[in-house]
Scaffold this motif. Structure first.
Motif, short mmCIF file in Angstrom:
data_model
loop_
_atom_site.label_atom_id
_atom_site.label_comp_id
_atom_site.label_asym_id
_atom_site.label_seq_id
_atom_site.Cartn_x
_atom_site.Cartn_y
_atom_site.Cartn_z
N LYS A 1 0.85 -1.18 0.00
CA LYS A 1 0.00 0.00 0.00
C LYS A 1 0.89 1.24 0.00
O LYS A 1 2.12 1.14 0.10
CB LYS A 1 -0.93 -0.01 1.22
CG LYS A 1 -0.22 -0.26 2.56
CD LYS A 1 -1.18 -0.17 3.74
CE LYS A 1 -2.26 -1.21 3.72
NZ LYS A 1 -3.17 -1.13 4.89
N ASP A 2 0.29 2.40 -0.14
CA ASP A 2 1.05 3.65 -0.13
C ASP A 2 1.76 3.82 1.21
O ASP A 2 1.26 3.40 2.26
CB ASP A 2 0.12 4.83 -0.37
CG ASP A 2 -0.47 4.85 -1.78
OD1 ASP A 2 0.13 4.20 -2.67
OD2 ASP A 2 -1.52 5.47 -1.98
N GLY A 3 2.93 4.44 1.17
CA GLY A 3 3.69 4.65 2.39
C GLY A 3 4.83 3.67 2.49
O GLY A 3 5.27 3.08 1.49
N PRO A 4 5.35 3.46 3.71
CA PRO A 4 6.51 2.58 3.88
C PRO A 4 6.23 1.16 3.38
O PRO A 4 5.10 0.65 3.48
CB PRO A 4 6.73 2.59 5.40
CG PRO A 4 6.06 3.83 5.88
CD PRO A 4 4.89 4.06 4.99
N GLY B 1 0.42 1.03 11.99
CA GLY B 1 0.42 2.37 11.44
C GLY B 1 1.60 2.67 10.55
O GLY B 1 1.60 3.68 9.82
N ASN B 2 2.60 1.78 10.56
CA ASN B 2 3.78 1.96 9.72
C ASN B 2 3.81 0.95 8.58
O ASN B 2 4.86 0.69 7.99
CB ASN B 2 5.05 1.83 10.57
CG ASN B 2 6.26 2.45 9.90
OD1 ASN B 2 6.16 3.50 9.25
ND2 ASN B 2 7.41 1.81 10.05
N ASN B 3 2.64 0.37 8.26
CA ASN B 3 2.50 -0.60 7.18
C ASN B 3 3.22 -1.92 7.42
O ASN B 3 3.45 -2.68 6.48
CB ASN B 3 2.95 -0.03 5.83
CG ASN B 3 1.97 0.94 5.23
OD1 ASN B 3 0.86 1.11 5.75
ND2 ASN B 3 2.35 1.60 4.15
N GLN B 4 3.57 -2.23 8.67
CA GLN B 4 4.21 -3.51 8.97
C GLN B 4 3.16 -4.53 9.39
O GLN B 4 2.12 -4.17 9.96
CB GLN B 4 5.26 -3.34 10.06
CG GLN B 4 6.33 -2.31 9.73
CD GLN B 4 6.97 -2.54 8.37
OE1 GLN B 4 7.47 -3.63 8.08
NE2 GLN B 4 6.97 -1.51 7.53
N PHE B 5 3.41 -5.81 9.08
CA PHE B 5 2.49 -6.85 9.52
C PHE B 5 2.36 -6.84 11.03
O PHE B 5 3.35 -6.77 11.76
CB PHE B 5 2.99 -8.23 9.09
CG PHE B 5 2.81 -8.55 7.62
CD1 PHE B 5 1.80 -7.95 6.88
CD2 PHE B 5 3.63 -9.46 6.99
CE1 PHE B 5 1.62 -8.24 5.54
CE2 PHE B 5 3.46 -9.77 5.65
CZ PHE B 5 2.46 -9.16 4.92
N THR C 1 -1.73 -9.47 -3.39
CA THR C 1 -2.32 -8.25 -3.92
C THR C 1 -3.45 -7.78 -3.01
O THR C 1 -4.37 -8.54 -2.72
CB THR C 1 -2.89 -8.48 -5.34
OG1 THR C 1 -1.94 -9.16 -6.14
CG2 THR C 1 -3.28 -7.17 -6.00
N LEU C 2 -3.40 -6.52 -2.57
CA LEU C 2 -4.50 -5.91 -1.84
C LEU C 2 -5.50 -5.33 -2.84
O LEU C 2 -5.12 -4.64 -3.78
CB LEU C 2 -3.99 -4.78 -0.95
CG LEU C 2 -3.56 -5.11 0.48
CD1 LEU C 2 -3.01 -3.85 1.14
CD2 LEU C 2 -4.72 -5.66 1.29
#
Length: 503
Positions: A76-79, A208-212, A234-235
């Motif tokens: 996704k967008d971001g880190p 919040g940081n795109n980590q699992f 794929t999301l």
């Protein structure tokens, strides 16, 4: 004390001030249901896992090189998300081999910790199985070799490290392993990525940081439940349909979530195969349950220009606390967008054969032994998994019937290594149509008795065991697993030596 009991005490007891002060446990329960229908932008092209490349060695075996590695994946967008993958940053290639072929898998562990790869659903020697007794240390390469000898089927591979299977699988070490049998293949959609589409379905939670985030719901009983769905990594995926019939190879690769697949317009589809291969005949339905580890092949018909979404619908099997583990969720999985003109080339089938394969044939077989298995409290038959204990031996060339019951009110399923089994009865009655083919993993509805018949052939070894276990991975890691060996005539159950680590 049982892990689920501890979670409930923490959630309802120690955390009671926070939860009840914010509106009570009832409010938490009422808001636990997730509904993503219409809330997910299904606008990302579905990634199709590449077919694994191979070479042929001097002995004639097909060699697949599989590199386990850490990386980052932009879901996704971001880190980017820190992930593990096989020959890439997340998931792995689809391995494809023919019945009768000799294969060699060169598994190189490029990670910083010990792990393994297990060939789920494959009939092979126990020493090649990739279970907890075949760990691979960092920097090492393990090269299991065997001859593929089973019906055409959709199998898969994933880690099987004792006590860490859930974590390693959640990070991304997963892929499909398709077996082809050219002597017994009816005219079905078969062009990979066009009208024969792999779908590795997983739930994941992101922080919040795109980590699992490996989140276990408050008072949940199954393990990690994610709130977003990935298909082939794929999301929010869509797939552009170009043929009138499409075969979907569905794999529930989630750690714990149960899916109840269906389409947004409630269209009917044909189930043609389960874990161990083709059914005797297609079964038409509009809903299909898959618990973790189960596979199903379905054929869906499309009309030119239409759009329809694959979804997961609420389940009836969750019990009183099922909402906390996702049983009431309604989730968008993948959008299918049919072209205005669909191919009518002879290469793409337009009808499903009425007869597909021979039906399982163990119902009338002579039974060498019957065994009973009760799953409860992270144990099987009151015992937790012990790496140095062989629970029993089975005799090569014989058929056994195992009666399996889920006896503690939470969802479980049952997976047996090395064999495909036939579900003879469920509570004494004929199994439902989706359970009438060959299976290696079966959903266990609370309190029902499942009688499973299996034939043990080849690959005897008194000292190296196969596993049987719940495939909800946290349950497996917490001890809901046992071990058996296959014995040649005259052999007795041996002794497990120290784990043979490949280093």
């Amino acid at each position: 004390m049982e892990r689920r009991t501890v979670l409930k005490i923490i959630g309802i007891g120690l955390g009671g001030a926070a939860v009840l002060g914010a509106g009570g446990l009832g409010t938490y329960y009422a808001t636990a249901r997730r509904d993503t229908v219409g809330a997910v932008d299904l606008d990302s092209p579905l990634v199709i896992p590449p077919l694994a490349e191979s070479t042929v060695d001097a002995a004639g075996a097909r060699v697949f090189a599989l590199g386990l590695q850490a990386g980052e994946t932009a879901f996704k967008d971001g880190p980017a998300t820190r992930t593990w993958g096989v020959n890439g940053s997340y998931l792995g290639p689809t391995i494809r081999a023919r019945r009768g072929e000799r294969v060699r898998l060169a598994v190189h562990n490029g990670l910083d910790q010990e792990t393994s790869l297990h060939w789920h659903g494959m009939h092979l020697p126990a020493a090649m199985d990739g279970g907890p007794h075949q760990p691979v240390t960092p920097g090492a390469t393990w090269e299991p070799t065997w001859t593929v000898d089973q019906r055409a089927a959709t199998l898969w591979y994933h880690p099987h490290v004792h006590g860490a299977t859930a974590d390693h699988t959640y990070r991304g070490l997963t892929g499909l392993f398709i077996v082809d049998d050219e002597t017994d293949t009816p005219n079905l959609p078969s062009t990979y990525g066009v009208d024969d589409v792999p779908m590795i379905v997983q739930d994941r939670a992101f922080d919040g940081n795109n980590q699992f985030a490996e989140r276990i719901p408050l008072a949940g009983s199954l393990g990690v439940i994610g709130d977003e769905i990935l298909v082939n990594g794929t999301l929010g995926p869509y797939f552009d349909v170009t043929t009138g019939l499409v075969r979907l190879r569905l794999l529930n690769a989630s750690n714990a979530r149960l899916y109840n697949f269906g389409f947004s317009d409630d269209r009917r589809f044909a189930l043609i195969a389960t874990d161990g291969g083709l059914l005797a005949e297609p079964w038409e339905t509009d809903r299909l349950y898959l618990s973790p580890g189960e596979r199903a092949e379905i054929v869906v018909a499309f009309e030119p220009g239409e759009t329809v979404d694959l979804r997961s619908y609420p389940s009836e099997f969750g019990g009183a606390s099922g909402r906390l583990d996702g049983f009431d969720d309604r989730l968008d999985i993948c959008r299918f967008r049919a072209a205005d003109t669909l191919a009518d080339d002879a290469a793409f089938p337009t009808e499903i054969p009425g007869a597909l394969a021979d039906a399982p044939d163990l119902a009338g077989a002579a039974v060498a032994a019957e065994r009973t298995f009760v799953l409860a409290s992270d144990q099987i038959n009151g015992r937790s998994m012990a790496m140095d204990r062989i629970d029993f031996g089975v005799r090569e060339g014989t058929v056994e019937v195992w009666e399996v019951t889920n006896d503690n009110g939470f969802l479980h399923n049952f997976h047996v290594h090395d064999v495909q089994f036939q579900v003879l009865t469920v509570d004494g009655a004929e199994p439902e149509p989706h359970l009438r083919g060959w299976k290696d993993t079966v959903l266990l509805v609370q309190g029902r008795r499942y009688r499973l018949a299996m034939r043990f052939t080849d690959h005897t070894d008194p000292n190296v065991p196969y596993m049987y276990h719940c495939h909800l991975l946290q349950h497996e890691d917490d001890g809901m697993m046992g071990q058996f060996v296959v014995l040649a005539e005259g052999e007795q159950v041996g002794t497990i030596s120290a784990a043979h680590t490949h280093s």
